[in-house]
Scaffold this motif. Structure first.
Motif, PDB file in Angstrom:
ATOM      1  N   LYS A 276       0.862  -1.563  -0.054  1.00 42.25           N
ATOM      2  CA  LYS A 276       0.285  -0.166   0.215  1.00 42.25           C
ATOM      3  C   LYS A 276       0.734   1.470   0.036  1.00 42.25           C
TER       4      LYS A 276
ATOM      5  N   GLU B 262       1.409   5.388   0.106  1.00 38.37           N
ATOM      6  CA  GLU B 262       0.430   6.758   0.685  1.00 38.37           C
ATOM      7  C   GLU B 262       0.904   8.165   0.096  1.00 38.37           C
TER       8      GLU B 262
ATOM      9  N   ASN C 171      -2.839  11.107  -7.369  1.00 37.69           N
ATOM     10  CA  ASN C 171      -1.909  10.599  -5.760  1.00 37.69           C
ATOM     11  C   ASN C 171      -0.506  11.388  -5.423  1.00 37.69           C
TER      12      ASN C 171
ATOM     13  N   THR D 264       4.383  10.605  -6.278  1.00 37.07           N
ATOM     14  CA  THR D 264       3.762   9.214  -5.628  1.00 37.07           C
ATOM     15  C   THR D 264       3.401   7.486  -6.575  1.00 37.07           C
TER      16      THR D 264
END
Ligand code: FAD
Ligand code: SF4
Ligand code: SF4
Ligand code: SF4
Ligand code: FES
Length: 653
Positions: free
Chosen positions: A80, A82, A381, A385
């Motif tokens: 994942k 962020e 994003n 990223t």
């Protein structure tokens, strides 16, 4: 900037205003003594008025020396990511900023927020209020008046204060400026057209202009920079550059203190093998690694590095963005431990251009600015990223080149994919990111494949990943090879080893539509045949009508018919109308030049040779500065250039 709204503020009320602002937003004020003046929170540090300038520019409030870009965490379910670009300090009011630094902010706003928005900078910039206090005295190395960026602030501020007789003339230039005025409205007396005499806007602005002229006249350092660009075009190879380079120890102090230096590097900070962050930190074209490519090839030596900074500050930035790249703050001269002075260098340029001018070379006189390739970069994003993808298949193309197939974990990204670029940035989580060319065509949008060689830190680890492992993808980036303009022409594709990969994106489209083209010649070169990539496809393509495939190898082989030697040797025997031929050449800059020389001799036009310039890249989006050559970013304006465009770039790649 809009026409400023004017106010008067009694000098004795200034601390009350700062105190009022500080009740809701922390106010940073100049504090310290002598040359050590920092912007510090007023709650903890006393404010000083006895300063010429801040020791460091305010850019660090918007572009921190080190800041996080994204974090990644791996668990049984995958990886994942962020985006961390919004996780920054809250609002801050910066009081006491001088004109050379507000100009710097004007430029960095343009640089980071236009074209592709740098999400980190944007989120910080939004929260910063800038209150300029115009200078009344110059330091020994200040030359903002010579550059035209000072002496009073003209851009980058929300409020600008000029000390007149016992009061400040306050100009509010933005909505944020107005917000500050309203927060302490009882102290600011509006100056409007209804007033006459001493307090009319015209009179007050005339007083300010008179003061500006007086301060400008008092500057110890005055230079006439009108012809500086032309002078620089005639002194690119002057001897004094070597003296400057010999003195430079590459400490990067000059770029760290510069309000208009924007470059950065990216590195991984890992908590453990499953959790980490990518961070960026200030980087400098004065450090040796800045332009280093794989296998320690570095196109810049000490001389070209030293010269590059000065050209970037005084010429390239202005050519590219229309802003002065040097605001004349003098800090780089103050800070240099070996007494290298941009002021002395300007004098050397001017003297040399007068006494010993070089004949201007094309790259030195052309204020060339290619049309910036018009496209969108996906920043949903954050600009830096990556999106997570999974490796679905791996093929060994040669002993050191692999072809990996990947699929985004989010299928919608494939569905919405548009092939409008030349390369991707591929992340190996915890290890780093590398630019890799797009070898697939627009039809192959459900799964991507990339061909890469294991040459260094990241590519070695990418090489050892397995099917099912995760990678990150950012892109597509860069100006791609054009397709439509090639129609109706003969095409010659020239690629060496892994350099056939960037050409494949066009090749697959051409072989599917051969009726639209003349003769198609594919020329693959390598040391040995087993180092040629796409061997099976090359065989298939060679059987198509209208397509020829040639090999040039150092060592003989019995697997295909191959010329032993360079590709150049084969060019004269190709039966082509060169005036209707486009060559697509992918190799090192040195080899591109050698092949192009022979192509030109055969009659091809420099605009009909297409190349890709694969300089050191970190961000892919025109921000980190590593790929910049002259006034061009290879990642945004290139990497595809015509030979004519390539030769118009300064020899800095
Ligand atoms: C637009 C573009 C497209 C490319 N396409 C391909 C491709 O399709 N296949 C392939 O095998 N290689 C390609 N390369 C080269 C590839 O990016 C480098 O081999 C790779 O970055 C090396 O990184 P490393 O960490 O393995 O090596 P190291 O030597 O450890 O590199 C350290 C850092 O230097 C920089 N760097 C090193 N070499 C290069 C280089 N040649 N070009 C740019 N930056 C470099 C990178 O930022 C890298 O992170 C391309 C480069 C560019 C700029
Ligand atoms: S190049 Fe030097 S003088 Fe010019 S803005 Fe940067 S630090 Fe200041
Ligand atoms: S390339 Fe330009 S902006 Fe970047 S560090 Fe060097 S002088 Fe500064
Ligand atoms: S501060 Fe001086 S020694 Fe250090 S990199 Fe800059 S020019 Fe070189
Ligand atoms: S500016 Fe970062 S790679 Fe081009």
């Amino acid at each position: 900037m809009k026409t400023p709204l004017l106010y008067q503020l009694e000098k004795s009320k200034l601390d009350l205003v700062l105190g009022r602002w500080n009740q809701t937003i922390p106010v940073y004020v100049p504090s310290g003594k002598g040359k050590d003046i920092s912007l510090l929170p007023m709650v903890d540090f006393p404010r000083t008025e006895a300063y010429i300038n801040l020791t460091l520019p305010v850019k660090e409030m918007m572009f921190e020396q080190k800041e996080a870009l994204f974090r990644w965490d791996r668990d049984a379910g995958g990886v994942k990511v962020e985006n961390l670009s919004n996780q920054h300090a809250g609002e801050r009011i910066l009081y006491g900023v001088r004109a050379c630094d507000t100009y710097g902010v004007g430029y960095t706003d343009h640089f980071y927020l236009k074209e592709f928005e740098d999400t980190n900078y944007a989120s910080r910039r939004d929260k910063v209020f800038i209150v300029a206090v115009n200078c009344l005295k110059a330091g020994p190395h200040c030359f903002c008046t010579s550059v035209g960026t000072g002496v009073f602030s003209t851009t980058g501020h929300d409020l600008a204060l000029t000390e007149l007789e016992g009061f400040y003339l306050v100009e509010s230039a933005t909505a944020k400026g107005q917000q500050l005025i309203e927060a302490a409205a009882d102290f600011f007396v509006p100056v409007s057209d209804e007033f006459a005499g001493d307090v009319s806007p015209g009179t007050l602005l005339a007083m300010k202009e008179q003061l500006r002229q007086k301060v400008a006249d008092s500057f110890p350092l005055k230079m006439d920079l009108t012809n500086l660009h032309e002078d620089m075009a005639r002194t690119f190879n002057a001897d004094f550059w070597l003296d400057e380079a010999n003195a430079c120890i590459g400490c990067t102090g000059c770029t760290n203190v510069c309000p208009t230096c924007t470059c950065f590097n990216v590195v991984e900070e890992n908590r453990d093998k499953d959790h980490g962050m990518r961070v960026r930190y200030w980087d400098s074209c004065q450090s040796d690694h800045f332009t280093r490519n794989a296998e320690f090839h570095n196109p810049r030596n000490a001389l070209s590095r030293t010269r590059y900074r000065v050209y970037d500050k005084l010429k390239y930035i202005e050519e590219r963005f229309g802003y002065k790249g040097c605001s004349g703050c003098g800090r780089c001269t103050d800070v240099c431990p070996t007494y290298i002075s941009i002021i002395d260098i300007i004098h050397s340029i001017q003297k040399e251009a007068k006494e010993n001018p070089e004949p201007p070379a094309i790259h030195q006189i052309t204020a060339m600015r290619h049309e910036i390739f018009d496209r969108e970069i996906n920043v949903r994003n954050g600009l830096f990223t990556p999106d997570v993808a999974t490796i679905t298949k791996i093929e060994l193309e040669t002993p050191e080149i692999k072809r990996i197939y990947v699929k985004y974990d989010d299928p919608a990204l494939h569905k919405n994919f548009k092939l409008n670029g030349q390369f991707f940035q591929i992340t190996v989580f915890g290890e780093g990111e590398v630019p890799i060319s797009i070898p697939f065509g627009p039809e192959e949008s459900d799964e991507f494949d990339f061909c890469f060689k294991n040459v260094g830190t990241v590519s070695n680890i990418l090489y050892n990943l397995k099917v099912g492992d995760k990678v990150g993808l950012r892109g597509p980036y860069g100006r791609p090879f054009p397709y439509e303009p090639l129609k109706g022409r003969n095409l010659v594709f020239i690629g060496s080893g892994v350099a056939m990969a960037p050409l494949r994106t066009i090749l697959v489209q051409v072989v599917d539509n051969l009726q639209d083209f003349g003769k198609v010649v594919i020329m693959a070169s390598a040391l040995q045949y087993d180092k040629v990539i796409y061997k099976d496809e090359l065989k298939l393509w060679s059987e198509l009508e209208g397509v020829e495939v040639h090999y040039a190898l150092k060592d003989p082989t019995d697997q295909v018919k191959a010329h032993q030697g360079y590709i150049n040797d084969l060019l004269p025997d190709l039966d082509l109308d060169w005036s209707n031929t486009t060559a697509l050449v992918c190799a090192s800059p040195k080899r591109i030049k050698e092949v192009s020389k022979d192509l030109l001799a055969l009659g091809i036009k420099p605009t009909d040779i297409l190349t890709t310039l694969e300089t050191h890249m970190r961000c892919g989006a025109g921000k980190c500065g590593h790929c910049k050559v002259g006034s061009h970013y290879m990642c945004v304006d290139g990497p595809v250039f015509t030979y004519e465009e390539m030769m118009a770039l300064p020899p800095e790649y």
